[in-house]
Enzyme design. Structure first.
Site: not given
Length: 179
Positions: A37, A49
């Site tokens: 992520k 992120g």
């Protein structure tokens, strides 16, 4: 708050670090434990992120990356332009995702409602369901631990969040930028 993940960013004297866990959930089920992520943008010069809906997060990434390219990697100008563009589009204003973007000079949280927030201390930011746990741990470690590297601070803080948040695991991935 999203029941989605934990992303933590730290901007220190030696550089910038971002980390995230790998858990993907759907309701009360874990679908995947090793998702990524976090990623670099603009030829590895910007760290990012996301937390929230994966599809919405990729929409955020794509939009922001296009703006970043147009602004030749200037993060401050890019987040300002991002906010302006966001306010114009009714679809975008309803995305269920958040992003953190940072360089060695700047750190921002971008929300799915078009908000751009610079953390008060300018050096630590967290998003996702475990974000407050990771943020608290990072602030404490930053204040009271003199022997942790920025990477170590992010890693240990995410481990603590993973111990507390059921939507966060300890399969941690980390990216760094040096000064």
């Amino acid at each position: 708050m999203f029941e989605a993940t934990t992303i933590l960013a730290y901007k220190g004297k030696e550089g910038a670090v971002i980390g995230g866990d790998g858990q993907v959930t759907f309701g009360n089920c874990v679908l995947k434990g090793n998702a990524t992520k976090i990623r670099t943008l603009y030829n590895g010069k910007v760290l990012s992120g996301f937390a929230g809906s994966t599809a919405d997060a990729f929409t955020l990434f794509d939009m922001f990356e296009g703006i970043l390219e147009n602004k030749k990697g200037d993060l401050l100008k890019s987040v300002i332009e991002f906010s302006k563009e966001w306010r114009k589009d009714k679809y975008l204003r309803r995305l269920e995702a958040m992003m953190i973007v940072l360089t060695c000079e700047h750190l921002f949280i971008l929300s799915g409602t078009g908000d751009v927030v610079e953390p008060e201390d300018g050096k630590i930011a967290a998003i996702g369901s475990g974000g407050n746990y990771a943020l608290s741990a990072a602030r404490a470690l930053d204040r009271f631990s003199n022997n942790l590297s920025p990477r170590g601070l992010v890693e240990e803080s995410l481990k603590i969040a993973g111990e507390l948040c059921i939507y966060t695991n300890q399969n941690i991935k980390i990216l760094e930028l040096g000064k």
